[in-house]
Design an enzyme around this catalytic site. Structure first.
Site, mmCIF file in Angstrom:
data_model
loop_
_atom_site.group_PDB
_atom_site.id
_atom_site.type_symbol
_atom_site.label_atom_id
_atom_site.label_comp_id
_atom_site.label_asym_id
_atom_site.label_seq_id
_atom_site.Cartn_x
_atom_site.Cartn_y
_atom_site.Cartn_z
ATOM 1 N NE ARG A 118 -4.037 -2.036 1.984
ATOM 2 C CZ ARG A 118 -3.946 -3.030 2.856
ATOM 3 N NH1 ARG A 118 -3.071 -2.980 3.833
ATOM 4 N NH2 ARG A 118 -4.757 -4.062 2.776
ATOM 5 C CE LYS A 140 0.277 13.657 -14.602
ATOM 6 N NZ LYS A 140 0.003 14.169 -15.954
ATOM 7 C CD GLU A 182 8.285 15.915 -22.407
ATOM 8 O OE1 GLU A 182 7.571 16.887 -22.103
ATOM 9 O OE2 GLU A 182 7.808 14.783 -22.660
ATOM 10 C CE LYS A 224 6.183 17.199 -14.045
ATOM 11 N NZ LYS A 224 6.333 15.972 -14.783
ATOM 12 C CD GLU A 234 -3.080 16.145 -15.962
ATOM 13 O OE1 GLU A 234 -1.925 15.753 -15.744
ATOM 14 O OE2 GLU A 234 -3.709 15.853 -16.989
ATOM 15 N NE ARG A 238 1.353 16.716 -13.010
ATOM 16 C CZ ARG A 238 2.042 15.960 -12.178
ATOM 17 N NH1 ARG A 238 1.738 15.951 -10.890
ATOM 18 N NH2 ARG A 238 3.035 15.206 -12.603
ATOM 19 C CG ASN A 242 -0.423 16.014 -20.184
ATOM 20 O OD1 ASN A 242 0.563 15.310 -20.118
ATOM 21 N ND2 ASN A 242 -1.365 16.023 -19.261
ATOM 22 C CG HIS A 245 2.492 14.982 -23.489
ATOM 23 N ND1 HIS A 245 3.155 16.163 -23.708
ATOM 24 C CD2 HIS A 245 3.308 14.234 -22.705
ATOM 25 C CE1 HIS A 245 4.322 16.135 -23.077
ATOM 26 N NE2 HIS A 245 4.445 14.979 -22.468
ATOM 27 C CG HIS A 249 0.401 9.986 -24.875
ATOM 28 N ND1 HIS A 249 -0.281 10.338 -23.732
ATOM 29 C CD2 HIS A 249 1.706 10.076 -24.566
ATOM 30 C CE1 HIS A 249 0.592 10.630 -22.785
ATOM 31 N NE2 HIS A 249 1.802 10.490 -23.260
ATOM 32 C CG HIS A 262 7.330 10.465 -24.167
ATOM 33 N ND1 HIS A 262 5.969 10.288 -24.211
ATOM 34 C CD2 HIS A 262 7.543 11.546 -23.379
ATOM 35 C CE1 HIS A 262 5.381 11.220 -23.472
ATOM 36 N NE2 HIS A 262 6.319 11.998 -22.954
#
Ligand code: NAD
Ligand code: GLY
Length: 358
Positions: A118, A140, A182, A224, A234, A238, A242, A245, A249, A262
């Site tokens: 956990r 993330k 980036e 960031k 997000e 936030r 992206n 992205h 993606h 990426h």
């Protein structure tokens, strides 16, 4: 060494940036204060850096888990292998993971830390430019699913991020350039001055000059940290991180993970977002041309690959974490340095951007 803080109340942490930090045993040992340490890395990075990192934890119970190298291994199967190894070595919840590598290692190791018993603590030691400016910061963590990238994951902040600038020296040129995508993103979404600095200093960055590299990494991390500090999960702001992205993606998934890097996919995606912003009347044509030139100067793609037609792009773009009530939200630009997250566009606008960015 220079440091940036990610302000998240009792989960705040420092990003340390500097040359030779892997040999700063005091810093490494203090950043991961656990008796049991699992270093998660991959088969490329282990021979380069594992021993130096392990040396900082001499006298503790240290196990190294080596993953195969590649985005295609950022999966449930390899996550399960990390969890199995933690259990086999009888690691307790107060053990810590040290993620040593690029974004793939950081994402999967961070996710393992998020869910093992956990939740356990971890630190990030990013070794690619992309990981130093982006993936190691902000918490993330994820693995890919065959139906979509980063679709299974958790928010789990590291206790610290330690970026040794010298690790970038061994990075392949293609990987280094992917990280620059980036860096450009931060200027586009948040800081026009930084964007102008990038236009003027790209040659020094491409030559990996330490002063330019330090400034680029530090400013990227500051931006960031500022964004994540305001919107960790997000719920709003936030999402601007992206930019490019959603398109990117779709390119990565459409071509098959690992075909385009990426950062390469994000580069083409940012150009597509700029085209669309121009079509909506928000961004000057000159800015679109300027961005294309900057991206091209980095040796990064400015267009969507020809073998991905509009239908394929739209299919993959629909599986996006920014979809709300069936509406795909996109990050677009209202100016250089200012991003907007919006679903206020017509399908024809998106279609035109996908056509224009060929
Ligand atoms: P990567 O982790 O695959 O690393 C790129 C390549 O460089 C790999 O072959 C790796 O073995 C090698 N490498 C790493 N460090 C090296 C070094 N110092 N010297 C020589 N070789 C080295 O790719 P990446 O670009 O670092 O990260 C991409 C991943 O990051 C993607 O999975 C993406 O989804 C994820 N990502 C996550 C976030 C986030 O916020 N969590 C943000 C951006 C990207
Ligand atoms: N890379 C996007 C984010 O961290 O939110």
């Amino acid at each position: 060494m220079t440091s940036v803080t990610v302000n998240l109340a009792d989960r705040s942490y420092a990003i340390h940036i500097g040359p030779g930090l892997l040999d700063n045993h005091e810093l490494l040992a203090a950043s991961a204060p656990a008796r049991q340490i699992m270093i998660v890395t991959n088969e490329t990075i282990a021979p380069l850096y594992q021993a130096r990192v392990a040396a900082a934890f001499a006298g503790r119970d240290v196990v190294t888990h080596v993953l195969p190298d590649g985005e295609q291994y950022k999966t449930m199967e390899y996550l399960q292998a990390i969890l199995t190894s933690l259990l086999e070595h009888r690691f307790a919840r107060d053990a810590m993971i040290v993620a040593l590598g690029g974004g793939v290692v950081g994402d999967i190791a961070g996710f393992a830390a998020a869910i093992y018993q956990r939740g356990m603590d971890f630190i990030q030691i990013p070794t690619t430019l992309l990981a130093q400016v982006d993936s190691s910061v902000g918490g993330k963590t994820a693995v890919n699913h065959p139906l979509g990238k980063n679709m299974v994951g958790a928010f789990h902040q590291p206790l610290a991020v330690i970026s040794d600038l010298q690790t970038v020296d061994t990075l392949a040129p293609r990987e280094y350039r992917a990280g620059l995508a980036e860096v450009i993103k931060y200027g586009l979404i948040y800081d026009q001055t930084f964007y102008l600095w990038l236009q003027q200093n790209m040659a020094a960055l491409l030559a990996r000059e330490p002063a330019a590299l330090t400034h680029a990494i530090r400013r990227s991390c500051e931006i960031k940290a500022e964004v994540v500090g305001q919107d960790e999960r997000e719920n709003g702001l936030r999402a601007i991180l992206n930019l490019g992205h959603t398109f990117g993606h779709a390119i990565e998934a459409g071509l098959g993970y690992g075909t385009w890097l990426h950062g390469e996919a994000v580069a083409a995606g940012m150009c597509a977002a700029a085209h669309m912003s121009h079509q909506l009347g928000w961004l000057d044509g000159e800015d679109v041309t300027g961005l294309n030139a900057l991206v091209a100067a980095c040796g990064l793609p400015t267009t969507i690959p020809a073998d991905l037609d509009e239908r394929a792009m739209l299919k993959y773009m629909a599986v996006d974490k920014k979809v709300r009530q069936g509406q795909l939200r996109l990050v677009l630009l209202s100016a250089i340095g200012r991003a907007v997250v919006t679903s206020d566009y017509q399908p024809a606008d998106l279609s035109a951007a996908l056509q224009a960015c060929r």
